[in-house]
Scaffold this motif. Sequence first.
Motif, mmCIF file in Angstrom:
data_model
loop_
_atom_site.group_PDB
_atom_site.id
_atom_site.type_symbol
_atom_site.label_atom_id
_atom_site.label_comp_id
_atom_site.label_asym_id
_atom_site.label_seq_id
_atom_site.Cartn_x
_atom_site.Cartn_y
_atom_site.Cartn_z
ATOM 1 N N HIS A 65 0.833 -1.206 0.000
ATOM 2 C CA HIS A 65 0.000 0.000 0.000
ATOM 3 C C HIS A 65 0.870 1.259 0.000
ATOM 4 N N ALA A 66 1.793 1.343 0.949
ATOM 5 C CA ALA A 66 2.626 2.543 1.064
ATOM 6 C C ALA A 66 3.523 2.717 -0.151
ATOM 7 N N LEU A 67 4.149 1.629 -0.591
ATOM 8 C CA LEU A 67 5.049 1.734 -1.743
ATOM 9 C C LEU A 67 4.284 2.054 -3.021
ATOM 10 N N GLY A 68 3.074 1.526 -3.137
ATOM 11 C CA GLY A 68 2.270 1.847 -4.310
ATOM 12 C C GLY A 68 1.865 3.310 -4.355
ATOM 13 N N VAL A 69 1.517 3.872 -3.199
ATOM 14 C CA VAL A 69 1.167 5.301 -3.157
ATOM 15 C C VAL A 69 2.379 6.167 -3.518
ATOM 16 N N VAL A 70 3.563 5.773 -3.055
ATOM 17 C CA VAL A 70 4.781 6.515 -3.408
ATOM 18 C C VAL A 70 5.008 6.488 -4.921
ATOM 19 N N GLN A 71 4.807 5.335 -5.540
ATOM 20 C CA GLN A 71 4.975 5.240 -6.986
ATOM 21 C C GLN A 71 3.977 6.121 -7.733
ATOM 22 N N ILE A 72 2.749 6.123 -7.253
ATOM 23 C CA ILE A 72 1.723 6.936 -7.929
ATOM 24 C C ILE A 72 2.075 8.424 -7.848
ATOM 25 N N MET A 73 2.502 8.892 -6.689
ATOM 26 C CA MET A 73 2.848 10.306 -6.528
ATOM 27 C C MET A 73 4.039 10.689 -7.412
ATOM 28 N N ILE A 74 5.077 9.858 -7.434
ATOM 29 C CA ILE A 74 6.239 10.166 -8.277
ATOM 30 C C ILE A 74 5.841 10.141 -9.751
ATOM 31 N N GLY A 75 4.999 9.187 -10.136
ATOM 32 C CA GLY A 75 4.552 9.125 -11.522
ATOM 33 C C GLY A 75 3.773 10.348 -11.953
ATOM 34 N N LEU A 76 2.892 10.846 -11.068
ATOM 35 C CA LEU A 76 2.118 12.046 -11.411
ATOM 36 C C LEU A 76 3.030 13.271 -11.557
ATOM 37 N N LEU A 77 4.033 13.388 -10.688
ATOM 38 C CA LEU A 77 4.969 14.509 -10.808
ATOM 39 C C LEU A 77 5.762 14.428 -12.104
ATOM 40 N N GLY A 107 2.165 1.335 -9.485
ATOM 41 C CA GLY A 107 1.719 1.644 -8.133
ATOM 42 C C GLY A 107 0.271 1.264 -7.898
ATOM 43 N N SER A 108 -0.579 1.486 -8.890
ATOM 44 C CA SER A 108 -1.992 1.116 -8.748
ATOM 45 C C SER A 108 -2.166 -0.395 -8.638
ATOM 46 N N VAL A 109 -1.391 -1.146 -9.426
ATOM 47 C CA VAL A 109 -1.479 -2.610 -9.347
ATOM 48 C C VAL A 109 -0.985 -3.101 -7.982
ATOM 49 N N ALA A 110 0.072 -2.477 -7.458
ATOM 50 C CA ALA A 110 0.578 -2.868 -6.142
ATOM 51 C C ALA A 110 -0.452 -2.599 -5.044
ATOM 52 N N VAL A 111 -1.127 -1.463 -5.117
ATOM 53 C CA VAL A 111 -2.162 -1.147 -4.124
ATOM 54 C C VAL A 111 -3.329 -2.122 -4.230
ATOM 55 N N ALA A 112 -3.735 -2.425 -5.468
ATOM 56 C CA ALA A 112 -4.838 -3.372 -5.661
ATOM 57 C C ALA A 112 -4.467 -4.765 -5.151
ATOM 58 N N ALA A 113 -3.223 -5.182 -5.394
ATOM 59 C CA ALA A 113 -2.788 -6.495 -4.898
ATOM 60 C C ALA A 113 -2.691 -6.513 -3.382
ATOM 61 N N GLY A 114 -2.388 -5.378 -2.766
ATOM 62 C CA GLY A 114 -2.350 -5.328 -1.312
ATOM 63 C C GLY A 114 -3.731 -5.388 -0.692
ATOM 64 N N ARG A 115 -4.732 -4.827 -1.367
ATOM 65 C CA ARG A 115 -6.088 -4.853 -0.820
ATOM 66 C C ARG A 115 -6.735 -6.224 -0.973
ATOM 67 N N CYS A 202 14.315 2.271 -6.297
ATOM 68 C CA CYS A 202 14.456 1.472 -5.075
ATOM 69 C C CYS A 202 13.115 0.890 -4.634
ATOM 70 N N VAL A 203 12.058 1.691 -4.738
ATOM 71 C CA VAL A 203 10.727 1.226 -4.320
ATOM 72 C C VAL A 203 10.260 0.074 -5.205
ATOM 73 N N THR A 204 10.427 0.220 -6.513
ATOM 74 C CA THR A 204 9.977 -0.833 -7.418
ATOM 75 C C THR A 204 10.785 -2.116 -7.238
ATOM 76 N N ILE A 205 12.060 -1.988 -6.929
ATOM 77 C CA ILE A 205 12.870 -3.189 -6.673
ATOM 78 C C ILE A 205 12.357 -3.919 -5.431
ATOM 79 N N VAL A 206 11.999 -3.162 -4.395
ATOM 80 C CA VAL A 206 11.471 -3.788 -3.175
ATOM 81 C C VAL A 206 10.168 -4.524 -3.473
ATOM 82 N N VAL A 207 9.281 -3.903 -4.228
ATOM 83 C CA VAL A 207 8.014 -4.556 -4.575
ATOM 84 C C VAL A 207 8.267 -5.804 -5.414
ATOM 85 N N CYS A 208 9.219 -5.728 -6.333
ATOM 86 C CA CYS A 208 9.540 -6.904 -7.153
ATOM 87 C C CYS A 208 10.063 -8.052 -6.288
#
Length: 239
Positions: A65-77, A107-115, A202-208
Motif C-alpha cells: 500500500h505505502a510503496l504503491g502510493v509513493v509510486q503513484i505520486m512520483i509518476g504524477l509529478l 503503483g496502482s497494481v501494487a495497491v490493488a494487490a495489497g487490498r 528502489c521502491v519498485t525493486i522492493v516490490v519486485c
Amino acid sequence: MASTSITTIGGVMVVTQVIPKDDGSIQLQNASSSTAPAPPPVKKTTPIPVKMDDITVAFMRGQPHALGVVQIMIGLLCILFGLTAISSWAMIAYSPFALGAAFVVSGSVAVAAGRRTSISLVWGSLVSNVISVLIGLAGVAYTCWLLAECPPSDRFCDQQSFIEFKDVEGLRRTCSQNFYMLNVVLYGLLGLFLVLLVLQTCVTIVVCVFSGKAIRLRTPSSLSVASDDCRGLLPPYSP
C-alpha cells in the motif's frame, strides 16, 4: 379420584390437578416428575480464526500500500513535468518524463494487490514493477545526461533567430545571461527528479522482491501442507 392434565401453551407448560372436595388426603403431584427432563443447553462454539495464506503474508511484508502510493505520486509529478514540453519546443527534451505514467500503473497494481491479494494480481505487480525498474534506470541515466549537457538557457536561445544580426554569438551570450533564472529553476527541478527517480527505482525493486517471494511460495508442497493443516482442524470421524 384426582386427575391431572398437562397443557403446553407458547413454550409454557401448565399442569392442572383436579382433586375431589372430600379427598383432602391426596397430595399434590410433582409436576417435574411427570415431565421429561429439559435438554442440556447448547454450547456456543467459538469460530476458529482463519489464518492468512503464506502468499498474502509474504506479499504484505513488503508494504505494497505505502510503496504503491509513493509510486503513484512520483509518476504524477513526472507526467506534469513532461507536459511542460507543450509550452515550447525548447522544452521538448523534458517530454520523456511523461513515461512516468508507467509508475502510476505499477503503483496502482501494487495497491490493488495489497487490498485483495491473489496470484494474478501479484504476477501483475511483479511484471509492471519490472517494467518500472527499467524505466526508472533509464530515467536516472537520462536526467544525468541533461544535467551534464549544455544549460537549458542555451537550448532555448538556440531556438531564436539571429540571422539579421551581425554579432550572433554576442546575442546568444546575452540571451543565456538573461535566462539565468531559467537555468536555476530547471537545474533544481532536474536535481529533484533525479532523487525521485532513484527513490522510485528502489521502491519498485522492493516490490519486485516481495512479489517474487510470494510467487515462489505457490508450490505443490505448500498447498499440501495447507491441506494437512485444514484436515487437522476437522473433528475425527467416528462411524
